[in-house]
Write an enzyme that holds these catalytic residues in place. Structure first.
Site: not given
Ligand code: COA
Ligand code: ZN
Length: 333
Positions: A14-15, A221, A223, A254, A263
């Site tokens: 994952r990370d 956790h 880094h 990240c 990490n």
């Molecule tokens: N899995 C898959 N798709 C997702 C989702 C999820 N958990 N959450 C939202 N989406 C999709 C929505 O369905 C939408 O799709 P569309 O454009 O086809 O309609 C799109 O993503 C945007 O959704 P929205 O609710 O407006 O979210 P956003 O664009 O503001 O993004 C997060 C919010 C949280 C989904 C996004 O910032 C994210 O995934 N962040 C995680 C980052 C990460 O993993 N960082 C490292 C680990 S700490």
């Molecule tokens: Zn991390």
């Protein structure tokens, strides 16, 4: 299990992979996780269920979870940012959902596109969903007898410092820990997202969090962004912590935190533990062999040290010139 034992949760799938620019094919991810499953880990963070636009490298999480060979006793964890992620992860068969929000508002907005409060509201919905799924599973269990409850872990990212906001108040972290506990999570992770923690700070915060949760429910956790990763592990361990995230080869970071890097490296951590007499139950030679194959998979060198240097017990022949001049062993008197 010995109270001194150190538990390593492997987070490379994952990370480690989330920040890699090259696409790692699903087959390779599955193979990596299957090999890790045979290395003695009790917990592996096998992927995330986040927006595929945010983290394209892990967009095949559902397929990965459905194809891995599950080793008995290993908990396969999925990171999730919201309810949609929880639904996808539960459908894919994750054993534990790792909820993540940041102590820093700025990093939460950069990483999750919402405020910390909005993340917490989403996690309350995740907790309700998981409770309902577990309730249904418990009913099913009385019939088929093998389904186990899905658990929740709450991560506080940027708990030791934020690349946008700088220092993070300990009380803010503790407040978030309390809010997670109020949701019913079974575990807490304190994450040093960009390696800003120092050992004294770590010991202080660990002691305070251990007033709230038992050691078996707290994960650190770290880094290694500023070279303090293993020093922080030792400080946390001496303060009573027993669970640590680490990534094979020291991969990771990240993508939404400027300057993020890997990490702490799993094989370096396990090597340190072995040299210090702290049990981990992890097969170090296997990890080293796996780590040495990472450059071929990813197309670049990795940060791990022990895979390059070998273990302390990997001795080298003395130079011929020294052997020739070495004094003869005196005859027994
Ligand atoms: N899995 C898959 N798709 C997702 C989702 C999820 N958990 N959450 C939202 N989406 C999709 C929505 O369905 C939408 O799709 P569309 O454009 O086809 O309609 C799109 O993503 C945007 O959704 P929205 O609710 O407006 O979210 P956003 O664009 O503001 O993004 C997060 C919010 C949280 C989904 C996004 O910032 C994210 O995934 N962040 C995680 C980052 C990460 O993993 N960082 C490292 C680990 S700490
Ligand atoms: Zn991390």
């Amino acid at each position: 299990m010995s109270a001194d034992r150190l538990i390593v949760q492997e987070v490379a799938p994952r990370d480690g992979l989330q920040i890699e620019p090259v696409w790692v094919p699903t087959d390779e991810k599955v193979s990596l996780i299957n090999q890790l499953s045979g290395a003695g880990f009790s917990r592996i963070e096998a992927g995330s269920f986040v927006s595929p636009k945010a983290i394209p490298a892990l967009r095949d999480g559902a397929e990965v979870f459905s194809r891995i060979r599950r080793a008995p006793g290993v908990i396969y964890v999925a990171l999730i940012p919201n309810l949609k992620g929880a639904q996808r992860a539960l459908e894919a068969g994750a054993d534990e959902l790792n909820l993540v929000l940041s102590a820093s508002q700025t990093h939460n907005r950069a990483n999750m596109g919402m405020s910390g409060d909005d993340s917490m509201t989403a996690f309350a919905a995740v907790a309700s969903l998981t409770a309902a799924v577990n309730h249904d599973a418990a009913s099913a269990c009385s019939i088929d007898g093998f389904r186990t409850a899905v658990t929740l872990n709450g991560t506080v990212a940027t708990a030791f410092g934020c690349p946008f906001e700088g220092a993070i108040a300990e009380d803010r972290v503790l407040k978030l820990v309390d809010r997670y506990l109020a949701l019913g999570v079974g575990g807490i992770t304190l994450a040093d997202t960009t390696g800003m923690a120092n050992p004294r700070q770590v010991a202080r915060l660990v002691r305070r969090v251990l007033e709230r949760v038992p050691a078996k429910a707290l994960t650190l956790h770290f880094h290694n962004t500023r070279g303090l990763g293993l020093a922080n592990v030792l400080a946390a361990y001496e303060a009573g912590a027993r669970r640590f995230d680490a990534a094979l080869g020291g991969l990771g970071g990240c993508p939404f935190a400027p300057g993020a890097s890997g990490n702490i490296c799993t094989e370096d951590l396990v090597n340190m533990c072995e040299e210090m007499g702290i049990a981990t139950g992890i097969d170090l030679p296997l990890l080293i062999a796996m780590s040495r194959r990472l450059p071929q998979l990813l197309g670049h060198d990795t940060a791990g040290q022990v895979a390059k240097a070998g273990r302390n017990c990997d001795l080298h022949p003395a130079p011929a010139s020294i052997s020739a001049t070495r004094p003869a062993v005196p005859a027994a008197a």
